[in-house]
Design a protein around this motif. Structure first.
Motif, PDB file in Angstrom:
ATOM      1  N   ARG A   1       0.868  -1.183   0.000  1.00 36.53           N
ATOM      2  CA  ARG A   1       0.000   0.000   0.000  1.00 36.53           C
ATOM      3  C   ARG A   1       0.901   1.229   0.000  1.00 36.53           C
ATOM      4  O   ARG A   1       1.907   1.264   0.710  1.00 36.53           O
ATOM      5  N   ILE A   2       0.539   2.227  -0.781  1.00 34.72           N
ATOM      6  CA  ILE A   2       1.370   3.428  -0.916  1.00 34.72           C
ATOM      7  C   ILE A   2       0.949   4.479   0.105  1.00 34.72           C
ATOM      8  O   ILE A   2      -0.202   4.914   0.144  1.00 34.72           O
ATOM      9  N   TYR A   3       1.944   4.879   0.922  1.00 34.91           N
ATOM     10  CA  TYR A   3       1.746   5.888   1.961  1.00 34.91           C
ATOM     11  C   TYR A   3       2.487   7.178   1.581  1.00 34.91           C
ATOM     12  O   TYR A   3       3.285   7.193   0.636  1.00 34.91           O
ATOM     13  N   HIS A   4       2.245   8.240   2.355  1.00 36.62           N
ATOM     14  CA  HIS A   4       2.921   9.523   2.103  1.00 36.62           C
ATOM     15  C   HIS A   4       4.434   9.349   2.017  1.00 36.62           C
ATOM     16  O   HIS A   4       5.095   9.955   1.176  1.00 36.62           O
ATOM     17  N   GLU A   5       5.006   8.520   2.909  1.00 36.95           N
ATOM     18  CA  GLU A   5       6.461   8.346   2.940  1.00 36.95           C
ATOM     19  C   GLU A   5       7.026   7.765   1.652  1.00 36.95           C
ATOM     20  O   GLU A   5       8.219   7.878   1.391  1.00 36.95           O
ATOM     21  N   ASP A   6       6.173   7.145   0.820  1.00 31.38           N
ATOM     22  CA  ASP A   6       6.604   6.539  -0.442  1.00 31.38           C
ATOM     23  C   ASP A   6       6.645   7.533  -1.601  1.00 31.38           C
ATOM     24  O   ASP A   6       7.167   7.210  -2.663  1.00 31.38           O
TER      25      ASP A   6
ATOM     26  N   GLY B   1       2.563  13.380  -4.735  1.00 30.79           N
ATOM     27  CA  GLY B   1       1.839  12.151  -4.461  1.00 30.79           C
ATOM     28  C   GLY B   1       2.197  10.997  -5.376  1.00 30.79           C
ATOM     29  O   GLY B   1       1.497   9.988  -5.421  1.00 30.79           O
ATOM     30  N   VAL B   2       3.327  11.104  -6.097  1.00 28.28           N
ATOM     31  CA  VAL B   2       3.789  10.052  -7.008  1.00 28.28           C
ATOM     32  C   VAL B   2       4.914   9.276  -6.320  1.00 28.28           C
ATOM     33  O   VAL B   2       5.797   9.876  -5.701  1.00 28.28           O
ATOM     34  N   VAL B   3       4.891   7.960  -6.444  1.00 29.87           N
ATOM     35  CA  VAL B   3       5.917   7.125  -5.809  1.00 29.87           C
ATOM     36  C   VAL B   3       7.297   7.476  -6.358  1.00 29.87           C
ATOM     37  O   VAL B   3       7.500   7.551  -7.574  1.00 29.87           O
ATOM     38  N   TYR B   4       8.231   7.703  -5.441  1.00 28.04           N
ATOM     39  CA  TYR B   4       9.621   7.975  -5.783  1.00 28.04           C
ATOM     40  C   TYR B   4      10.222   6.720  -6.420  1.00 28.04           C
ATOM     41  O   TYR B   4      10.035   5.613  -5.910  1.00 28.04           O
ATOM     42  N   HIS B   5      10.938   6.881  -7.519  1.00 25.11           N
ATOM     43  CA  HIS B   5      11.388   5.738  -8.323  1.00 25.11           C
ATOM     44  C   HIS B   5      12.196   4.697  -7.545  1.00 25.11           C
ATOM     45  O   HIS B   5      12.051   3.502  -7.756  1.00 25.11           O
ATOM     46  N   ALA B   6      13.040   5.115  -6.618  1.00 29.76           N
ATOM     47  CA  ALA B   6      13.881   4.165  -5.882  1.00 29.76           C
ATOM     48  C   ALA B   6      13.065   3.265  -4.953  1.00 29.76           C
ATOM     49  O   ALA B   6      13.516   2.170  -4.602  1.00 29.76           O
TER      50      ALA B   6
ATOM     51  N   GLY C   1      -1.975   6.150  -1.869  1.00 27.80           N
ATOM     52  CA  GLY C   1      -3.204   5.402  -1.651  1.00 27.80           C
ATOM     53  C   GLY C   1      -3.383   4.179  -2.523  1.00 27.80           C
ATOM     54  O   GLY C   1      -4.271   3.364  -2.281  1.00 27.80           O
ATOM     55  N   ASP C   2      -2.550   4.031  -3.553  1.00 30.45           N
ATOM     56  CA  ASP C   2      -2.657   2.860  -4.428  1.00 30.45           C
ATOM     57  C   ASP C   2      -2.366   1.576  -3.646  1.00 30.45           C
ATOM     58  O   ASP C   2      -1.557   1.566  -2.718  1.00 30.45           O
TER      59      ASP C   2
END
Length: 136
Positions: free
Chosen positions: A11-16, A21-26, A74-75
């Motif tokens: 699950r994608i959280y703020h820290e990700d 609001g886009v997931v950081y590539h690493a 949120g994904d």
């Protein structure tokens, strides 16, 4: 070869994510690491036990990665690991990070078996090699 497939929910959280609001590539590398670790664990091979009993570790040697679509805050994703091949002291995994049926990231990850004491290349322990149906 007994490759099997391991799927790990993420699950994608703020820290990700970045500020948009886009997931950081690493972070995708972390999700794929979880799937590979669980792949080994599901087959009875705990990293600490393998290091202690066989004197080897499995470390990433190379990654070929293709980012296809972004994940967002949120994904609910699925990190997948599937063994693609074993040769000498190397295991190659096909990995994907999915959102439903959509592939977001695809990678080929090569993992090397190395000796604990000096990180030189080692053969895959016979117990693991036997399980995989290959010679170590």
């Amino acid at each position: 070869m007994n490759s099997g497939r391991t799927e790990v929910p993420v699950r994608i959280y703020h820290e990700d994510t970045d500020a948009g609001g886009v997931v950081y590539h690493a972070n995708y590398l972390c999700y794929m690491e979880r799937a590979r670790t669980d792949w080994l664990h599901e087959r009875g091979f705990d990293h600490d036990r393998v290091a202690r009993e066989h004197g080897v570790l499995f470390v990433v040697r190379s990654i070929e990665i293709k980012f296809q679509r972004p994940a967002r805050l949120g994904d609910n994703l699925l990190a997948v690991a599937e063994l693609a091949g074993v040769r000498h002291g190397l295991m190659t995994f096909r990995q994907t990070v999915m959102r439903g049926p959509q592939s977001l990231v695809r990678a080929q990850v090569t993992v090397a078996c190395v000796k604990v004491e000096d990180f030189t290349v080692a053969v895959i322990p016979p117990a693991l090699a036997h399980f995989l149906g290959v010679k170590g």
